[in-house]
Design an enzyme around this catalytic site. Sequence first.
Site, PDB file in Angstrom:
ATOM      1  N   SER A   1      -9.288   1.406   3.844  1.00  0.00           N
ATOM      2  CA  SER A   1      -8.417   2.108   2.935  1.00  0.00           C
ATOM      3  C   SER A   1      -7.445   1.196   2.173  1.00  0.00           C
ATOM      4  O   SER A   1      -6.728   1.668   1.289  1.00  0.00           O
ATOM      5  CB  SER A   1      -7.612   3.160   3.715  1.00  0.00           C
ATOM      6  OG  SER A   1      -6.814   2.558   4.712  1.00  0.00           O
TER       7      SER A   1
ATOM      8  N   LYS B   1       0.830  -1.202   0.000  1.00  0.00           N
ATOM      9  CA  LYS B   1       0.000   0.000   0.000  1.00  0.00           C
ATOM     10  C   LYS B   1       0.869   1.259   0.000  1.00  0.00           C
ATOM     11  O   LYS B   1       1.964   1.269   0.581  1.00  0.00           O
ATOM     12  CB  LYS B   1      -0.894  -0.062   1.249  1.00  0.00           C
ATOM     13  CG  LYS B   1      -1.976   0.972   1.386  1.00  0.00           C
ATOM     14  CD  LYS B   1      -2.783   0.663   2.646  1.00  0.00           C
ATOM     15  CE  LYS B   1      -3.819   1.688   2.983  1.00  0.00           C
ATOM     16  NZ  LYS B   1      -4.554   1.333   4.230  1.00  0.00           N
TER      17      LYS B   1
ATOM     18  N   SER C   1      -9.571  -1.147   8.029  1.00  0.00           N
ATOM     19  CA  SER C   1      -9.051  -0.844   6.694  1.00  0.00           C
ATOM     20  C   SER C   1      -8.473  -2.033   5.939  1.00  0.00           C
ATOM     21  O   SER C   1      -8.231  -1.929   4.736  1.00  0.00           O
ATOM     22  CB  SER C   1      -7.984   0.257   6.780  1.00  0.00           C
ATOM     23  OG  SER C   1      -8.575   1.488   7.112  1.00  0.00           O
TER      24      SER C   1
END
Length: 475
Positions: A155, A80, A179
Amino acid sequence: MPELWMLSASELVHRIRTGEVSSREVVQAHLRRIDEVNPGVNALTVVLDEQALAAADAVDRALRCGDDPGPLCGVPITVKENVDVAGSATTQGIAALRDAIARQDAPHIAQLRAAGAIPIGRTNMPEFGMRWHTTNGLRGATRNPWSAEHTPGGSSGGDAAAVITGMVPLGLGNDGAGSLRWPAQCCGATALKPSLGRVTQSGGRQPTPFAFQLLGVHGPVARHVEDLRLAFTHMCANDGGDPWHAPVPLNGPPVPPPIRVSLVTAPGGTDVHPAVRYALRRAADLLTDAGYVVEEHDAPALERAGEIYTQIMSSYGRVHRVQPPVQTVASDEFARFWQAYEPTWTRAGGEPAFDPMMERAAIARAWNDWLGRAPLVLAPIRTQPAFRLGRDLDPAWLSDFPATMRMAVAVNLLGLPAVAIPTGETDGLPHAVQIIGPRFREDLCLDAAAAIEARIPPLAPIDPHTDPASISSAT
């Protein structure tokens, strides 16, 4: 014979070690898959093709020389964009950080690389990770591979979408309010949110704000529980710079069978969507079939846990003196989202605590007593399925969002481990539930998730149902 990109990380390790395939062949297969499907998904933002092929060649040379390249032995991973990877930008989804090149890997990425894993790309995220839908002004939107009309979650939505479409077998994201687990629910993946103190959070250009030290953790997302365990085992070393790190054995003492499980069907009385309720009941039946004793209970102090979480995050989630207001550096769409959500966020804090950490300790005590009677909890991640695009820009729709995420944020507040495990699909969308355990008992959570996984059809990568031409205009 399945394509290499369809295989689990564990199976790829076996094939590379036995010489059936080379690490270069594995990386090349995944690069071809990325070329094929990423234009329609926009999960990967940067492809590290040259670096990945060079690393694969190093793995193959080591094997030819009789050396051990590590237990992940040439397996490609994604990371990420809020996690440091040496030589790549840690953008946080913010245009102003497009050139924020990391000088070294985050500690757990360095550990995975040392274990033989190969970063093959960076993955998309919402700006600063502050949204449950993955889009930003720098990279655009990630599409849910199951339905272009629904969110992939956030996220860590880029990693979940990449994993479920076979672009990689393993993704590395993080979880500060569900997330990892919420994208797993939206995309049909499995994910591990480790305990506070398991995975080192030190490193990077500046210290992490207190709220994220306390509430957020790094973890893996995959298609198979055994791959979560494989990654987790090799990302928990202490680099000496994290005061939260606890060198606790990865496997705790055996729990005499039958292991008891508390089933939470309506967290704090929250309305639960029929598809989510069905997923919970199915998971409960599968655990019962595996020899677990599942009994329905509600979690203690759940509403207050959400309020204390919100108070801590509100007060200590940003370095206010050195960071500009988020709205001044993020996209117009993010500003619209925050304007719509801020009144709900403010209300979600409830009655201000005299000392939020003191109340957190009281809630932790109540949960400790509860888990002492049944060490595992089976619960929804979010009580509603993946939402349609644009819904989270509607203030009225957002008003009950904190209530739908109570079980997820309670896990973050208390530093507990949880595994998201898919249970099937309804009306073209996947579903997943979470298994929560006592702190540092990831092993119990993973064992229960594996028991569920063993009793449902194997999860294979899917071809995305998306339109590549619509990526640039997606909200």
